[in-house]
Design a protein around this motif. Structure first.
Motif, PDB file in Angstrom:
ATOM      1  N   UNK A 116       0.711  -1.068  -0.011  1.00 26.50           N
ATOM      2  CA  UNK A 116       0.041  -0.131  -0.070  1.00 26.50           C
ATOM      3  C   UNK A 116       0.935   1.254  -0.058  1.00 26.50           C
ATOM      4  N   UNK A 117       0.670   2.026  -1.077  1.00 29.53           N
ATOM      5  CA  UNK A 117       1.656   3.171  -1.156  1.00 29.53           C
ATOM      6  C   UNK A 117       0.448   4.542  -1.255  1.00 29.53           C
ATOM      7  N   UNK A 118       1.056   5.545  -0.406  1.00 31.55           N
ATOM      8  CA  UNK A 118       1.868   5.587   0.457  1.00 31.55           C
ATOM      9  C   UNK A 118       1.727   4.545   1.834  1.00 31.55           C
ATOM     10  N   UNK A 119       2.669   4.467   2.629  1.00 31.67           N
ATOM     11  CA  UNK A 119       2.514   3.446   3.945  1.00 31.67           C
ATOM     12  C   UNK A 119       1.244   4.034   4.587  1.00 31.67           C
ATOM     13  N   UNK A 120       0.162   2.941   5.022  1.00 39.04           N
ATOM     14  CA  UNK A 120      -1.165   3.481   5.614  1.00 39.04           C
ATOM     15  C   UNK A 120      -0.986   4.173   6.980  1.00 39.04           C
ATOM     16  N   UNK A 121       0.158   3.994   7.473  1.00 39.64           N
ATOM     17  CA  UNK A 121       0.086   4.612   8.766  1.00 39.64           C
ATOM     18  C   UNK A 121       1.470   5.652   9.094  1.00 39.64           C
ATOM     19  N   UNK A 122       1.969   6.079   7.826  1.00 40.26           N
ATOM     20  CA  UNK A 122       3.279   6.709   7.858  1.00 40.26           C
ATOM     21  C   UNK A 122       3.062   8.135   8.607  1.00 40.26           C
ATOM     22  N   UNK A 123       1.721   8.518   8.277  1.00 42.73           N
ATOM     23  CA  UNK A 123       1.453  10.012   8.861  1.00 42.73           C
ATOM     24  C   UNK A 123       1.054   9.958  10.360  1.00 42.73           C
ATOM     25  N   UNK A 124       0.996   8.891  11.055  1.00 42.36           N
ATOM     26  CA  UNK A 124       0.858   8.948  12.302  1.00 42.36           C
ATOM     27  C   UNK A 124       2.118   8.517  13.100  1.00 42.36           C
ATOM     28  N   UNK A 125       3.386   8.321  12.477  1.00 42.10           N
ATOM     29  CA  UNK A 125       4.622   7.505  12.901  1.00 42.10           C
ATOM     30  C   UNK A 125       5.710   8.707  12.993  1.00 42.10           C
ATOM     31  N   UNK A 126       5.905   9.287  14.137  1.00 42.08           N
ATOM     32  CA  UNK A 126       6.917  10.482  14.482  1.00 42.08           C
ATOM     33  C   UNK A 126       8.268   9.632  14.362  1.00 42.08           C
TER      34      UNK A 126
END
Length: 175
Positions: A116-126
């Protein structure tokens, strides 16, 4: 040709060495690498802390799925074992494909469950966003906006205090 952002994490064994070997395995595709951060576990608190970093990679021959295959190969080399009971459990090495851009610089989007692109949880990961900002201050996560703005959003902003830069550690292989 594609360019990708990969996140690296390790909380078992020789954490720094696992990260270094992953970078080494990516070889000349590595364009830029962040510093290393010590971070609390995310999604499953009952485990040791992580070392995290990101690398920007580029390869004129690589397709988006190639980055996933390279990530999995690095994990396998580090002895990664996936525990179906603990999705966010401890691991020797975790390499995630965060985002991919095509030769024209356009983001590659995918809803394939394997990639899945972009990574589905990247926006939540500091622990992904902060190191990324270090190497690309104007970075934007496709579909979510500027990384700097994402870091002040609820969630990542709360997690930011738990990230500790580790300037004593490096992704460079010692010769």
């Amino acid at each position: 040709m594609t360019r990708a952002l990969l996140s690296l994490g390790s909380n078992l064994g020789d954490r720094e060495q696992h990260l270094r070997r992953a970078v080494s395995r990516l070889g000349p595709a590595v364009v830029s690498r962040s510093g290393i951060y010590e971070t609390p576990p995310w999604g499953d608190a009952d485990q040791p802390s992580y070392l995290n970093a990101v690398v920007l990679v580029s390869d004129p021959e690589a397709e988006p799925r190639d980055w996933l295959e390279r990530a999995r190969a690095a994990e396998a080399e580090a002895g990664r074992v996936r525990d179906p009971e603990r999705r966010f459990g401890p691991r020797t090495l975790d390499v995630d494909v965060i985002a991919v851009w095509d030769a024209g610089g356009r983001p590659v989007l995918s809803d394939d469950p394997e990639l899945t692109l972009p990574h589905p949880r990247a926006h939540l990961r500091a622990f992904v966003l902060r190191p990324w900002l270090d190497i690309e201050p104007a970075a934007e996560l496709p579909g979510h906006g500027p990384v700097a703005a994402l870091l002040v959003a609820p969630g990542p902003a709360d997690d930011l205090a738990g990230l500790t830069p580790r300037p004593d550690l490096t992704l460079e292989l010692s010769v």
